[in-house]
Enzyme design. Structure first.
Site, PDB file in Angstrom:
ATOM      1  N   GLU A  45     -19.926 -13.122  77.994  1.00  0.00           N
ATOM      2  CA  GLU A  45     -20.609 -13.552  79.227  1.00  0.00           C
ATOM      3  C   GLU A  45     -21.965 -14.203  78.965  1.00  0.00           C
ATOM      4  OE1 GLU A  45     -19.024 -13.878  81.757  1.00  0.00           O
ATOM      5  OE2 GLU A  45     -17.827 -12.137  82.339  1.00  0.00           O
ATOM      6  N   GLY A  67     -19.181  -4.824  80.721  1.00  0.00           N
ATOM      7  CA  GLY A  67     -20.611  -4.967  81.027  1.00  0.00           C
ATOM      8  C   GLY A  67     -21.428  -5.516  79.878  1.00  0.00           C
ATOM      9  N   ASN A  68     -22.545  -6.086  80.211  1.00  0.00           N
ATOM     10  CA  ASN A  68     -23.464  -6.619  79.192  1.00  0.00           C
ATOM     11  C   ASN A  68     -24.868  -6.717  79.767  1.00  0.00           C
ATOM     12  OD1 ASN A  68     -22.813  -9.376  80.558  1.00  0.00           O
ATOM     13  ND2 ASN A  68     -20.892  -8.699  79.629  1.00  0.00           N
ATOM     14  N   GLY A  81     -17.106  -6.527  72.060  1.00  0.00           N
ATOM     15  CA  GLY A  81     -16.194  -5.675  71.305  1.00  0.00           C
ATOM     16  C   GLY A  81     -16.793  -4.437  70.669  1.00  0.00           C
ATOM     17  N   HIS A 114     -14.588  -8.812  90.290  1.00  0.00           N
ATOM     18  CA  HIS A 114     -15.077  -8.613  88.923  1.00  0.00           C
ATOM     19  C   HIS A 114     -16.195  -7.562  88.837  1.00  0.00           C
ATOM     20  CE1 HIS A 114     -16.747 -10.716  85.051  1.00  0.00           C
ATOM     21  NE2 HIS A 114     -16.670  -9.405  84.938  1.00  0.00           N
TER      22      HIS A 114
HETATM   23 ZN   LIG Z   1     -17.504  -8.123  83.522  1.00  0.00          ZN
END
Ligand SMILES: [Zn+2]
Length: 219
Positions: A84, A36-37, A54, A166
Site C-alpha cells: 500500500e 494494515g500498514n 509479509g 476494505h
Molecule cells: Zn488493507
C-alpha cells in the site's frame, strides 16, 4: 519545539513510534496478522518510513521498516515495503500537514460503511478527533487507482477515509494523532452500532455546540 510547534524527531524515534502503533492496532483487533500498514515522516520530509509487506504485524521491529521517497524509490531498509505504499505517498504529496498515516481494517467502522450508515457526531471525540470523514469507492489494494482515489479524498482536508469493502485510513500531524483517529473511528462506530442495534436513533451533538467546540479549541 520548532516554529510550527512540531518537536524535532529523529529517524530512530519515528521508527520506534511506527512499530509501537502497529502493535497497538494489532492488539486492538483493528488489523490482522498480515493486514494494515503504518508510515511516518519528519515534518516537510520528502521521504517516509513504512512497515514492510509479509511480516507478522503484531511484532514489527525497527529493522523491518523501509524508507521510501514519494515516488516509491527505496532509500533505506532490506524488506519489501507494504504493497500500500502508493496510498501513503499519495497522501504525503497532497497533504503537507500530514506526517503520519495509519491503514487498518476496523471491523465496526467498515461494517457500518458496508450498510450505508455514516458515522454521526455522537460524542465529543467524534466531533473533535474525526472532524471530516470521506468515503473512498472500492479499488483493488496496492493499485495506483486506489492511491489516486485516496490522494483525491485526502486533499479535501479529511482526517479519516473509509475505503469501501476494505478498511480505513487515518491521518495526523504525527503518529499519536493518526493512531487516535483510527481508534476513535472504531470507538464511535461501536457506540453507534450498539445504540442502533437496540433499535434507537442515537442523539447527536447539536450543530451550534459543534461550532462552539471549534471556537473553544481553535479548530
Ligand atoms: Zn488493507
Amino acid at each position: 519545539m520548532s516554529e510550527e510547534g512540531f518537536e524535532l524527531i529523529s529517524d530512530e524515534e519515528l521508527k520506534e513510534e511506527v512499530c509501537r502503533v502497529m502493535k497497538a492496532l494489532y492488539q486492538r483487533s483493528l488489523i490482522s496478522a498480515l493486514g494494515g500498514n503504518v508510515s511516518a515522516r519528519a515534518p516537510d520530509a520528502k521521504e517516509f518510513w513504512i512497515t514492510p509487506s509479509g511480516v507478522f504485524k503484531g511484532a514489527v521491529e525497527t529493522d523491518d521498516l523501509v524508507k521510501l521517497d514519494l515516488e516509491g524509490n527505496l532509500i533505506e531498509g532490506f524488506l519489501r515495503p507494504s504493497i500500500e505504499w502508493p496510498l501513503h505517498a499519495a497522501i504525503y504529496k497532497n497533504r503537507p500537514d500530514v506526517n503520519a498515516v495509519v491503514h487498518a481494517h476496523n471491523p465496526f467502522t467498515l461494517g457500518l460503511a458496508l450498510s450505508g450508515i455514516g458515522l454521526k457526531p455522537i460524542s465529543v471525540e467524534a466531533v473533535m478527533v474525526l472532524r471530516k470523514v470521506e468515503i473512498v469507492p472500492f479499488a483493488f489494494p496496492g493499485t495506483d487507482k486506489l492511491a489516486e482515489l485516496v490522494g483525491k479524498a485526502a486533499s479535501t482536508g479529511a482526517r479519516a477515509l473509509i475505503l469501501q469493502n476494505h478498511g480505513i485510513v487515518a491521518m495526523g500531524a504525527n503518529l499519536l494523532e493518526a493512531e487516535a483517529v483510527a481508534e476513535t473511528l472504531e470507538e464511535v462506530a461501536i457506540a453507534q452500532y450498539v445504540s442502533m442495534s437496540l433499535g434507537k436513533e442515537p442523539p447527536t451533538i447539536p450543530e451550534k455546540d459543534i461550532e462552539l467546540y471549534m471556537k473553544l479549541y481553535k479548530m
